[in-house]
Motif scaffolding. Structure first.
Motif, short mmCIF file in Angstrom:
data_model
loop_
_atom_site.label_atom_id
_atom_site.label_comp_id
_atom_site.label_asym_id
_atom_site.label_seq_id
_atom_site.Cartn_x
_atom_site.Cartn_y
_atom_site.Cartn_z
N TRP A 126 -8.25 1.95 -10.62
CA TRP A 126 -9.08 2.13 -9.42
C TRP A 126 -8.29 1.76 -8.17
CZ3 TRP A 126 -11.08 -0.41 -5.25
CH2 TRP A 126 -12.19 0.16 -4.63
N LEU A 127 -7.58 0.64 -8.22
CA LEU A 127 -6.79 0.20 -7.06
C LEU A 127 -5.68 1.20 -6.76
CD1 LEU A 127 -6.53 -3.62 -7.84
CD2 LEU A 127 -7.83 -2.57 -5.98
N ASN A 128 -5.01 1.70 -7.80
CA ASN A 128 -3.95 2.69 -7.59
C ASN A 128 -4.51 3.95 -6.93
OD1 ASN A 128 -2.29 1.87 -10.75
ND2 ASN A 128 -2.10 0.94 -8.73
N GLN A 129 -5.69 4.37 -7.34
CA GLN A 129 -6.30 5.56 -6.77
C GLN A 129 -6.67 5.35 -5.30
OE1 GLN A 129 -9.62 6.38 -9.34
NE2 GLN A 129 -8.35 7.19 -11.00
N HIS A 130 -6.86 4.11 -4.91
CA HIS A 130 -7.25 3.81 -3.53
C HIS A 130 -6.08 3.29 -2.69
CE1 HIS A 130 -11.17 4.21 -5.41
NE2 HIS A 130 -11.69 4.31 -4.20
N GLY A 131 -4.86 3.60 -3.15
CA GLY A 131 -3.70 3.35 -2.31
C GLY A 131 -2.98 2.04 -2.49
N TYR A 132 -3.36 1.24 -3.48
CA TYR A 132 -2.69 -0.04 -3.71
C TYR A 132 -1.56 0.13 -4.72
CZ TYR A 132 -6.63 -2.16 -1.30
OH TYR A 132 -7.57 -2.50 -0.36
N VAL A 133 -0.40 -0.39 -4.39
CA VAL A 133 0.75 -0.34 -5.30
C VAL A 133 0.76 -1.65 -6.08
CG1 VAL A 133 3.26 -0.08 -5.49
CG2 VAL A 133 2.01 1.07 -3.65
N ILE A 134 0.15 -1.62 -7.26
CA ILE A 134 -0.03 -2.85 -8.04
C ILE A 134 -0.08 -2.48 -9.51
CG2 ILE A 134 -2.55 -2.73 -7.90
CD1 ILE A 134 -2.56 -5.80 -7.62
N ASN A 135 0.48 -3.33 -10.37
CA ASN A 135 0.49 -3.03 -11.80
C ASN A 135 -0.54 -3.88 -12.54
OD1 ASN A 135 1.64 -5.62 -12.12
ND2 ASN A 135 3.71 -4.82 -12.06
N MET A 192 0.85 -1.19 0.00
CA MET A 192 0.00 0.00 0.00
C MET A 192 0.89 1.24 0.00
SD MET A 192 -3.14 -1.29 0.23
CE MET A 192 -4.15 0.07 0.80
N VAL A 193 0.33 2.36 -0.40
CA VAL A 193 1.09 3.61 -0.44
C VAL A 193 1.60 3.97 0.94
CG1 VAL A 193 0.91 6.08 -0.91
CG2 VAL A 193 -0.13 4.46 -2.48
N ASP A 194 0.82 3.66 1.99
CA ASP A 194 1.23 4.02 3.35
C ASP A 194 2.21 3.04 3.96
OD1 ASP A 194 -0.34 1.82 3.79
OD2 ASP A 194 -1.88 2.84 4.96
N GLY A 195 2.66 2.06 3.17
CA GLY A 195 3.64 1.09 3.66
C GLY A 195 3.05 -0.21 4.18
N GLU A 196 1.75 -0.29 4.32
CA GLU A 196 1.11 -1.52 4.79
C GLU A 196 1.21 -2.60 3.71
OE1 GLU A 196 -3.28 -3.11 6.37
OE2 GLU A 196 -3.01 -1.04 5.68
N ILE A 197 1.31 -3.84 4.15
CA ILE A 197 1.36 -4.99 3.24
C ILE A 197 0.11 -5.84 3.49
CG2 ILE A 197 2.64 -7.03 2.51
CD1 ILE A 197 4.06 -4.46 1.88
N VAL A 198 -0.64 -6.13 2.43
CA VAL A 198 -1.85 -6.92 2.56
C VAL A 198 -1.74 -8.16 1.68
CG1 VAL A 198 -3.27 -4.91 3.06
CG2 VAL A 198 -3.00 -5.65 0.70
N PRO A 199 -2.36 -9.27 2.07
CA PRO A 199 -2.32 -10.49 1.24
C PRO A 199 -3.11 -10.29 -0.04
CG PRO A 199 -3.81 -10.78 3.11
CD PRO A 199 -3.10 -9.48 3.34
N ASN A 200 -2.73 -11.03 -1.07
CA ASN A 200 -3.43 -10.93 -2.35
C ASN A 200 -4.91 -11.28 -2.22
OD1 ASN A 200 -1.13 -10.12 -3.66
ND2 ASN A 200 -0.66 -12.12 -4.51
N GLU A 201 -5.26 -12.15 -1.24
CA GLU A 201 -6.66 -12.49 -1.05
C GLU A 201 -7.49 -11.26 -0.70
OE1 GLU A 201 -4.14 -14.05 0.23
OE2 GLU A 201 -4.22 -16.08 -0.59
#
Length: 274
Positions: free
Chosen positions: A85-94, A51-60
């Motif tokens: 949409w995910l990028n706009q909501h703070g997820y660092v994902i391609n 996440m942008v704030d440094g948090e790590i979440v599982p793919n699930e």
């Protein structure tokens, strides 16, 4: 290449150093010692998302968010729009990872499965004659200026009194949150008023969001003798009371305040719902 390795092995077995044997065979030492890896080439797919704030979440967790997004009305996003949409909501994902997750869970546009059969509303307008007879449930997005994220407000409204009986505002609303709010509604209102003994049959209207279609939500309503009916696709007027109520929230809350964070938003909403 394997023939040259065999030549090197033969010379090596005769006592010739590998450094000289590879020269005789016309290959490098690295080529002789190279062993191909098993499985697909490249890095193994990660099991977590940052996440942008440094948090790590599982793919699930990410898959659950994608399912919630695709379950909303008027949303038929492909993996590219989902990525944005995910990028706009703070997820660092391609896009590549989003495509892989959506493909693995059957969420690509060509793989979407039809929803199970369910009861749809018969009349456009809800016309209750007593309180608690017809309730409406819906989710509204509220922008948080301080974080740049959208919060989701889940509300259950009595269409007779126009009173919000239960609400919850979070960064995401999943089926478990809907179930929890329904249980709160039952404990706070439906059981104390003994509606079954008064021969009042409760119906709750909602749209076709994945949170409302979920089996655990439908089972809970059925087990508590609450009829659930779904609005027809693209007909928000069939949930007109709560749509109007959320419009009031937009006018009196959203347009008058700038929210620092989710806690600030919930504090304002608590004052509004009192």
């Amino acid at each position: 290449m394997e023939e040259r390795r065999q030549i090197v092995r033969q010379y090596k077995n005769r006592g010739l150093p590998v450094s000289k044997a590879v020269k005789v065979a016309g290959m490098s030492r690295s080529s002789f010692y190279y062993r191909p890896r098993k499985g697909k080439p490249g890095r193994r797919p990660s099991l977590e998302t940052g996440m942008v704030d440094g948090e790590i979440v599982p793919n699930e967790h990410v898959v659950g968010i994608i399912k919630d997004l695709l379950g909303m009305d008027f949303v038929d996003y492909g993996y590219i729009k989902v990525t944005h949409w995910l990028n706009q909501h703070g997820y660092v994902i391609n896009q590549k990872k989003v495509y892989r997750l959506m493909k693995e869970h059957g969420l690509l546009l060509t793989s979407l499965k039809p929803s199970p059969s369910r009861s749809f509303v018969q009349f456009t307008r809800a016309l209750p004659v007593v309180p608690f007879e017809i309730l409406e449930m819906d989710i509204k997005f509220i922008y948080i200026h301080g974080t740049g994220l959208n919060a989701l407000l889940l509300t259950i409204l009595d269409t007779f009194t126009r009173k919000a009986l239960a609400w919850r505002c979070q960064l995401s609303i999943r089926k478990g949150d809907v179930l929890s709010l329904i249980e709160q509604l039952i404990l706070d209102y439906l059981q104390p008023y003994e509606l079954l003994n008064r021969d009042i049959h409760v119906t709750i209207r909602n749209d076709n969001g994945s949170q409302f279609i979920a089996k655990m939500v439908r089972d809970c309503l059925r087990d508590n003798f609450i009829l659930q009916e779904f609005t027809q696709p693209s007909t928000p007027e069939q949930n007109g009371h709560i749509e109007s109520f959320h419009a009031i929230i937009r006018r009196l809350v959203e347009e008058k305040f700038e929210f620092e964070n989710l806690q600030h938003l919930n504090k304002i909403l608590e004052a509004f719902f009192m």
